[in-house]
Scaffold this motif. Structure first.
Motif, PDB file in Angstrom:
ATOM      1  N   ASP A  91     -29.175  -4.675 -61.479  1.00  0.00           N
ATOM      2  CA  ASP A  91     -29.417  -5.020 -62.817  1.00  0.00           C
ATOM      3  C   ASP A  91     -30.008  -3.997 -63.612  1.00  0.00           C
ATOM      4  OD1 ASP A  91     -32.001  -5.050 -61.227  1.00  0.00           O
ATOM      5  OD2 ASP A  91     -32.755  -6.897 -61.866  1.00  0.00           O
ATOM      6  N   GLY A  92     -29.783  -2.843 -63.406  1.00  0.00           N
ATOM      7  CA  GLY A  92     -30.073  -1.566 -64.402  1.00  0.00           C
ATOM      8  C   GLY A  92     -31.620  -1.075 -64.233  1.00  0.00           C
ATOM      9  N   LEU A  93     -32.452  -1.709 -63.332  1.00  0.00           N
ATOM     10  CA  LEU A  93     -33.640  -1.519 -63.473  1.00  0.00           C
ATOM     11  C   LEU A  93     -33.865  -0.154 -62.515  1.00  0.00           C
ATOM     12  CD1 LEU A  93     -35.504  -4.803 -63.010  1.00  0.00           C
ATOM     13  CD2 LEU A  93     -35.345  -3.119 -65.009  1.00  0.00           C
ATOM     14  N   THR A  94     -34.823   0.767 -62.794  1.00  0.00           N
ATOM     15  CA  THR A  94     -35.156   1.809 -61.865  1.00  0.00           C
ATOM     16  C   THR A  94     -35.658   1.539 -60.422  1.00  0.00           C
ATOM     17  OG1 THR A  94     -35.921   3.198 -63.818  1.00  0.00           O
ATOM     18  CG2 THR A  94     -36.415   3.889 -61.686  1.00  0.00           C
ATOM     19  N   ASP A  95     -35.009   1.892 -59.449  1.00  0.00           N
ATOM     20  CA  ASP A  95     -35.439   1.629 -58.013  1.00  0.00           C
ATOM     21  C   ASP A  95     -36.132   2.832 -57.520  1.00  0.00           C
ATOM     22  OD1 ASP A  95     -35.473   0.432 -55.441  1.00  0.00           O
ATOM     23  OD2 ASP A  95     -33.315   0.729 -54.988  1.00  0.00           O
ATOM     24  N   VAL A  96     -37.572   2.695 -57.586  1.00  0.00           N
ATOM     25  CA  VAL A  96     -38.347   3.831 -56.951  1.00  0.00           C
ATOM     26  C   VAL A  96     -39.278   3.361 -56.025  1.00  0.00           C
ATOM     27  CG1 VAL A  96     -38.165   5.089 -59.326  1.00  0.00           C
ATOM     28  CG2 VAL A  96     -39.875   3.388 -58.677  1.00  0.00           C
ATOM     29  N   ILE A  97     -38.872   2.251 -55.468  1.00  0.00           N
ATOM     30  CA  ILE A  97     -39.975   1.730 -54.380  1.00  0.00           C
ATOM     31  C   ILE A  97     -39.983   2.415 -53.220  1.00  0.00           C
ATOM     32  CG2 ILE A  97     -40.034  -0.189 -52.628  1.00  0.00           C
ATOM     33  CD1 ILE A  97     -38.997  -2.154 -55.134  1.00  0.00           C
ATOM     34  N   ASP A  98     -38.704   3.226 -52.867  1.00  0.00           N
ATOM     35  CA  ASP A  98     -38.446   3.932 -51.616  1.00  0.00           C
ATOM     36  C   ASP A  98     -38.765   5.209 -51.945  1.00  0.00           C
ATOM     37  OD1 ASP A  98     -38.533   1.648 -49.830  1.00  0.00           O
ATOM     38  OD2 ASP A  98     -36.417   1.428 -50.009  1.00  0.00           O
ATOM     39  N   ILE A  99     -38.904   5.758 -53.070  1.00  0.00           N
ATOM     40  CA  ILE A  99     -38.828   7.300 -53.403  1.00  0.00           C
ATOM     41  C   ILE A  99     -40.443   7.661 -53.541  1.00  0.00           C
ATOM     42  CG2 ILE A  99     -38.483   9.056 -55.178  1.00  0.00           C
ATOM     43  CD1 ILE A  99     -35.949   7.224 -55.979  1.00  0.00           C
ATOM     44  N   ASP A 100     -40.747   8.760 -52.716  1.00  0.00           N
ATOM     45  CA  ASP A 100     -42.166   9.182 -52.869  1.00  0.00           C
ATOM     46  C   ASP A 100     -42.106  10.466 -53.530  1.00  0.00           C
ATOM     47  OD1 ASP A 100     -43.947  11.236 -51.311  1.00  0.00           O
ATOM     48  OD2 ASP A 100     -44.716   9.179 -50.864  1.00  0.00           O
ATOM     49  N   TYR A 101     -43.037  10.877 -54.337  1.00  0.00           N
ATOM     50  CA  TYR A 101     -43.130  11.991 -55.130  1.00  0.00           C
ATOM     51  C   TYR A 101     -42.907  13.424 -54.241  1.00  0.00           C
ATOM     52  CZ  TYR A 101     -48.156  12.642 -53.925  1.00  0.00           C
ATOM     53  OH  TYR A 101     -49.316  12.789 -53.328  1.00  0.00           O
TER      54      TYR A 101
END
Length: 182
Positions: A91-101
């Motif tokens: 749906d075009g939202l940023t998917d950062v749930i599984d991304i760690d800095y």
């Protein structure tokens, strides 16, 4: 004009201590500000794609170089990683749930290896976040931490921590932030 003082990062590169911040700079005005700043001898420009004005800033930098006012290697251009670099959901939202800095840091170090940037740092990191990166084992040093420092918010503990780790500190909002409630 007298020379702008510089500090040397752990990476060995120098950064001018005074620069032009372009956050909230209007796209139709920021190009002229960049050119005026470069003409005055200031060679540190703080940018980010998310500011929405990088295209005009890039055009102004190119004009300064084409006019012989400055060479590209004389400029220290700060930018930030943007959400547009992250995966997107359907749906075009940023998917950062599984991304760690820490994954992002690893990728940024690869950019240094490839010669695409000289120094890498962090922005608005606290001491625990910085220590977590250090504990990974760094291929390239954390050159700086860009944080708010102003008469209203000295950030002294974080400054001392960064100093103890040989991490330069770049102040944003040195006159105070309109976003901070006083």
């Amino acid at each position: 004009m007298s020379a702008v003082p510089e500090q040397t990062f752990a990476s060995g590169y120098k950064i001018p201590c005074v620069g032009l911040g372009t956050w909230k700079a209007k796209p139709e005005e920021v190009g002229a500000a960049v050119k005026s700043t470069v003409r005055l001898g200031y060679h540190h420009l703080d940018c980010a794609l998310v500011y929405g004005n990088e295209k005009e800033i890039g055009k102004a930098i190119k004009e300064c170089i084409d006019e012989g006012l400055v060479k590209r290697e004389d400029l220290f251009i700060t930018t930030k990683e943007n959400a547009g670099l992250f995966p997107m959901t359907e749906d075009g939202l940023t998917d950062v749930i599984d991304i760690d800095y820490t994954e992002t840091w690893t990728t940024m170090q690869d950019l240094v290896n490839q010669g695409l940037c000289r120094s890498i740092g962090v922005s608005n990191f606290n001491s625990k976040q910085i220590q977590r990166l250090i504990d990974l084992g760094l291929k390239h040093p954390i050159s700086c931490n860009q944080v708010e420092i102003s008469p209203y918010f000295s950030n002294e503990k974080l400054l001392q921590f960064c100093k103890s780790k040989d991490i330069g500190v770049v102040a944003h909002s040195p006159l105070g932030s309109a976003d901070r409630q006083w």
